[in-house]
Design an enzyme around this catalytic site. Structure first.
Site, mmCIF file in Angstrom:
data_model
loop_
_atom_site.group_PDB
_atom_site.id
_atom_site.type_symbol
_atom_site.label_atom_id
_atom_site.label_comp_id
_atom_site.label_asym_id
_atom_site.label_seq_id
_atom_site.Cartn_x
_atom_site.Cartn_y
_atom_site.Cartn_z
ATOM 1 N N CYS A 7 55.540 -4.526 20.638
ATOM 2 C CA CYS A 7 54.774 -3.281 20.454
ATOM 3 C C CYS A 7 54.871 -2.400 21.902
ATOM 4 C CB CYS A 7 53.376 -3.572 20.232
ATOM 5 S SG CYS A 7 52.507 -4.238 21.424
ATOM 6 N N ASN A 10 52.059 -4.667 24.740
ATOM 7 C CA ASN A 10 51.933 -6.155 24.715
ATOM 8 C C ASN A 10 50.511 -6.669 25.133
ATOM 9 O OD1 ASN A 10 53.747 -9.081 26.070
ATOM 10 N ND2 ASN A 10 52.878 -8.779 23.936
ATOM 11 N N CYS A 12 47.782 -5.347 22.686
ATOM 12 C CA CYS A 12 47.048 -5.417 21.571
ATOM 13 C C CYS A 12 47.797 -5.844 20.067
ATOM 14 C CB CYS A 12 46.593 -3.797 21.076
ATOM 15 S SG CYS A 12 45.598 -3.211 22.536
ATOM 16 N N ARG A 13 48.668 -5.159 19.597
ATOM 17 C CA ARG A 13 49.415 -5.525 18.556
ATOM 18 C C ARG A 13 50.258 -6.582 18.473
ATOM 19 N NH1 ARG A 13 51.679 0.333 17.331
ATOM 20 N NH2 ARG A 13 51.749 0.263 19.801
ATOM 21 N N SER A 14 51.275 -6.676 19.599
ATOM 22 C CA SER A 14 52.277 -7.737 19.350
ATOM 23 C C SER A 14 51.500 -9.093 19.720
ATOM 24 C CB SER A 14 53.423 -7.441 20.019
ATOM 25 O OG SER A 14 53.254 -7.147 21.326
ATOM 26 N N ASP A 120 48.608 2.120 16.323
ATOM 27 C CA ASP A 120 48.164 1.435 17.636
ATOM 28 C C ASP A 120 46.486 1.708 17.819
ATOM 29 O OD1 ASP A 120 47.651 1.091 20.231
ATOM 30 O OD2 ASP A 120 49.167 2.442 20.965
HETATM 31 P P1 4NP Z 1 49.897 -1.991 22.170
HETATM 32 O O1 4NP Z 1 48.867 -0.853 22.610
HETATM 33 O O2 4NP Z 1 51.157 -1.491 22.227
HETATM 34 O O3 4NP Z 1 49.495 -2.412 20.783
HETATM 35 O O4 4NP Z 1 49.679 -3.312 22.938
HETATM 36 C C1 4NP Z 1 48.620 -0.089 23.646
HETATM 37 C C2 4NP Z 1 48.406 -1.014 24.668
HETATM 38 C C3 4NP Z 1 48.548 0.061 26.012
HETATM 39 C C4 4NP Z 1 48.863 1.154 25.910
HETATM 40 C C5 4NP Z 1 49.197 2.000 24.796
HETATM 41 C C6 4NP Z 1 49.140 1.062 23.526
HETATM 42 N N1 4NP Z 1 48.795 2.290 26.886
HETATM 43 O O5 4NP Z 1 49.086 3.535 27.032
HETATM 44 O O6 4NP Z 1 48.347 1.661 28.003
#
Ligand code: 4NP
Length: 149
Positions: A7, A10, A12-14, A120
């Site tokens: 994702c 790294n 939240c989702r992955s 997200d």
């Molecule tokens: P992820 O979510 O891609 O599912 O881990 C996010 C985590 C952090 C950010 C964006 C999405 N960020 O902008 O910091």
């Protein structure tokens, strides 16, 4: 078989996808996750992701965020991307057709054109994390079935 979930951050989702997939596959499968950005490198997953996984008896608290590297394209057999921006980014890092063939959109296996992306949840709340968990669980189940064919 080595599987990488990817994702953006790294956190939240992955990490959730990694945790869920590990519960579904035998131990001779290797499952890992990475992000396309290094902003959260070294951090544990987002507290809301950890709590959501724990609600389903899955422990992701010890995972650490890391960015995807060139080596991942050699090591992993399958690289699943959580949304289209991530897919585009990961594909742009591939060097040849063999590497390109390893990369796909996580929900592609569901064959559902409306739900091709894992949204997200970072800017959302616990309800969004739970919805993401449910979508990831369905996707992981479908991937598991496809891999065992
Ligand atoms: P992820 O979510 O891609 O599912 O881990 C996010 C985590 C952090 C950010 C964006 C999405 N960020 O902008 O910091």
């Amino acid at each position: 078989m080595k599987i990488l979930m990817v994702c953006l951050g790294n956190i939240c989702r992955s990490p959730l996808a990694e945790g869920i997939m590990k519960t579904k596959l035998p131990e001779d499968y290797m499952v890992d996750s990475a992000g396309t950005i290094s902003l959260h490198e070294g951090e544990h997953p987002d507290k809301r992701a950890v709590k959501t996984a724990a609600n389903h008896d899955i422990d992701i608290s010890q995972q650490r965020s890391r960015p995807i590297t060139r080596k991942d394209f050699e090591v992993f057999d399958k690289i699943y991307c959580m949304d289209i921006d991530v897919l585009d980014d990961v594909v742009s890092k591939t060097k040849n057709e063999e590497e390109r063939q390893k990369v796909s959109l996580f929900l592609e296996v569901m064959g559902d054109r409306k739900n091709t992306e894992i949204p997200d949840p970072y800017w959302g709340d616990m309800k969004d994390f739970e919805a993401v968990f449910q979508l990831l669980d369905k996707g992981c189940e479908a991937i598991k079935n496809q891999l065992s064919k």
